[in-house]
Write a protein that holds these residues in place. Structure first.
Motif, PDB file in Angstrom:
ATOM      1  N   LEU A 141       4.126  -2.116  -6.716  1.00  0.00           N
ATOM      2  CA  LEU A 141       5.440  -1.837  -6.134  1.00  0.00           C
ATOM      3  C   LEU A 141       5.346  -1.708  -4.612  1.00  0.00           C
ATOM      4  N   LEU A 142       4.287  -1.048  -4.140  1.00  0.00           N
ATOM      5  CA  LEU A 142       4.097  -0.907  -2.692  1.00  0.00           C
ATOM      6  C   LEU A 142       3.883  -2.270  -2.036  1.00  0.00           C
ATOM      7  N   GLY A 143       3.168  -3.155  -2.699  1.00  0.00           N
ATOM      8  CA  GLY A 143       2.976  -4.499  -2.167  1.00  0.00           C
ATOM      9  C   GLY A 143       4.308  -5.214  -1.971  1.00  0.00           C
ATOM     10  N   ASP A 144       5.214  -5.039  -2.926  1.00  0.00           N
ATOM     11  CA  ASP A 144       6.549  -5.642  -2.805  1.00  0.00           C
ATOM     12  C   ASP A 144       7.296  -5.051  -1.612  1.00  0.00           C
ATOM     13  N   LEU A 145       7.242  -3.732  -1.477  1.00  0.00           N
ATOM     14  CA  LEU A 145       7.955  -3.062  -0.390  1.00  0.00           C
ATOM     15  C   LEU A 145       7.348  -3.403   0.965  1.00  0.00           C
ATOM     16  N   LEU A 146       6.028  -3.552   1.019  1.00  0.00           N
ATOM     17  CA  LEU A 146       5.370  -3.956   2.260  1.00  0.00           C
ATOM     18  C   LEU A 146       5.803  -5.371   2.655  1.00  0.00           C
ATOM     19  N   HIS A 147       5.949  -6.238   1.670  1.00  0.00           N
ATOM     20  CA  HIS A 147       6.367  -7.617   1.921  1.00  0.00           C
ATOM     21  C   HIS A 147       7.714  -7.659   2.650  1.00  0.00           C
ATOM     22  N   TYR A 148       8.609  -6.765   2.295  1.00  0.00           N
ATOM     23  CA  TYR A 148       9.934  -6.730   2.921  1.00  0.00           C
ATOM     24  C   TYR A 148      10.006  -5.775   4.112  1.00  0.00           C
ATOM     25  N   LEU A 183      10.718   4.821  -5.260  1.00  0.00           N
ATOM     26  CA  LEU A 183       9.552   4.911  -4.384  1.00  0.00           C
ATOM     27  C   LEU A 183       9.984   5.071  -2.930  1.00  0.00           C
ATOM     28  N   ILE A 184      10.949   4.284  -2.488  1.00  0.00           N
ATOM     29  CA  ILE A 184      11.451   4.400  -1.117  1.00  0.00           C
ATOM     30  C   ILE A 184      12.055   5.781  -0.890  1.00  0.00           C
ATOM     31  N   ALA A 185      12.840   6.265  -1.847  1.00  0.00           N
ATOM     32  CA  ALA A 185      13.470   7.585  -1.711  1.00  0.00           C
ATOM     33  C   ALA A 185      12.421   8.694  -1.642  1.00  0.00           C
ATOM     34  N   THR A 186      11.325   8.530  -2.356  1.00  0.00           N
ATOM     35  CA  THR A 186      10.276   9.553  -2.382  1.00  0.00           C
ATOM     36  C   THR A 186       9.559   9.659  -1.038  1.00  0.00           C
ATOM     37  N   VAL A 187       9.416   8.553  -0.328  1.00  0.00           N
ATOM     38  CA  VAL A 187       8.696   8.573   0.958  1.00  0.00           C
ATOM     39  C   VAL A 187       9.643   8.574   2.159  1.00  0.00           C
ATOM     40  N   ALA A 188      10.936   8.689   1.905  1.00  0.00           N
ATOM     41  CA  ALA A 188      11.908   8.628   3.004  1.00  0.00           C
ATOM     42  C   ALA A 188      11.772   9.817   3.951  1.00  0.00           C
ATOM     43  N   ALA A 189      11.543  10.994   3.422  1.00  0.00           N
ATOM     44  CA  ALA A 189      11.509  12.206   4.253  1.00  0.00           C
ATOM     45  C   ALA A 189      10.173  12.401   4.959  1.00  0.00           C
ATOM     46  N   GLN A 190       9.079  12.102   4.273  1.00  0.00           N
ATOM     47  CA  GLN A 190       7.752  12.310   4.869  1.00  0.00           C
ATOM     48  C   GLN A 190       6.727  11.401   4.212  1.00  0.00           C
ATOM     49  N   ALA A 191       5.642  11.187   4.918  1.00  0.00           N
ATOM     50  CA  ALA A 191       4.545  10.352   4.403  1.00  0.00           C
ATOM     51  C   ALA A 191       3.883  11.065   3.232  1.00  0.00           C
ATOM     52  N   ARG A 192       3.514  10.285   2.234  1.00  0.00           N
ATOM     53  CA  ARG A 192       2.863  10.825   1.049  1.00  0.00           C
ATOM     54  C   ARG A 192       1.710   9.921   0.652  1.00  0.00           C
ATOM     55  N   LEU A 228      -6.236   4.958  -2.381  1.00  0.00           N
ATOM     56  CA  LEU A 228      -5.534   6.030  -3.079  1.00  0.00           C
ATOM     57  C   LEU A 228      -5.049   7.132  -2.144  1.00  0.00           C
ATOM     58  N   LEU A 229      -5.782   7.366  -1.067  1.00  0.00           N
ATOM     59  CA  LEU A 229      -5.426   8.443  -0.143  1.00  0.00           C
ATOM     60  C   LEU A 229      -4.643   7.949   1.071  1.00  0.00           C
ATOM     61  N   ALA A 230      -4.308   6.665   1.088  1.00  0.00           N
ATOM     62  CA  ALA A 230      -3.514   6.124   2.194  1.00  0.00           C
ATOM     63  C   ALA A 230      -2.130   6.770   2.182  1.00  0.00           C
ATOM     64  N   SER A 231      -1.574   7.000   3.366  1.00  0.00           N
ATOM     65  CA  SER A 231      -0.241   7.597   3.481  1.00  0.00           C
ATOM     66  C   SER A 231       0.811   6.502   3.522  1.00  0.00           C
ATOM     67  N   VAL A 232       1.870   6.730   2.767  1.00  0.00           N
ATOM     68  CA  VAL A 232       2.979   5.774   2.703  1.00  0.00           C
ATOM     69  C   VAL A 232       4.219   6.445   3.269  1.00  0.00           C
ATOM     70  N   VAL A 233       4.937   5.730   4.132  1.00  0.00           N
ATOM     71  CA  VAL A 233       6.174   6.250   4.709  1.00  0.00           C
ATOM     72  C   VAL A 233       7.196   5.123   4.764  1.00  0.00           C
ATOM     73  N   ALA A 234       8.458   5.484   4.550  1.00  0.00           N
ATOM     74  CA  ALA A 234       9.534   4.487   4.616  1.00  0.00           C
ATOM     75  C   ALA A 234       9.735   4.058   6.061  1.00  0.00           C
TER      76      ALA A 234
END
Length: 126
Positions: A89-96, A61-70, A35-41
């Motif tokens: 959704l993050l699993g899908d984005l990580l896959h690509y 989701l990509i647009a939300t993390v585009a500017a900074q890690a959240r 839950l506290l992991a940081s996600v960044v585009a």
């Protein structure tokens, strides 16, 4: 412009259940995401193969993390989605390779001896 129907009505709120956003999946294809992991585009372009598989919520989701890690939990609040759906959704984005997930910083093991001595000295000074 996206061919995907709008899933949120301004007055009514979400008009589709969360499991529909995740296409009925309840588990992420990625390993457990804290839950506290940081996600960044990653900044990589969306592959042609992924264009048809990624929906509007993926793009948000990509647009939300585009500017900074959240943190993951903050993303869920921002997107107004359950954490489980955000993890899928993050699993899908990580896959690509469109996002990267960094584990949370390790907590310190406790107060150091020097810090405790400073606290004791400060209390004595009172």
């Amino acid at each position: 412009m996206s061919r995907e129907p709008e899933w949120v009505d301004e007055e009514a709120g979400p008009v589709v259940r969360p499991y529909a956003v995740a296409r009925g999946r309840t588990r992420s294809s990625a390993p457990e995401i804290d839950l506290l992991a940081s996600v960044v585009a990653s900044g990589l372009p969306v592959p042609a193969k992924a264009e048809t598989e990624l929906g509007a919520q993926h793009r948000r989701l990509i647009a939300t993390v585009a500017a900074q890690a959240r943190p993951v939990v903050e993303l869920a609040a921002e997107l107004e989605l359950p954490v489980g759906v955000v993890r899928v959704l993050l699993g899908d984005l990580l896959h690509y390779g469109l996002v990267s997930v960094r584990p949370p910083l390790a907590k310190s093991t406790g107060a150091t001896e020097n810090l405790l001595r400073e606290v004791i000295n400060g209390l004595r000074a009172l």
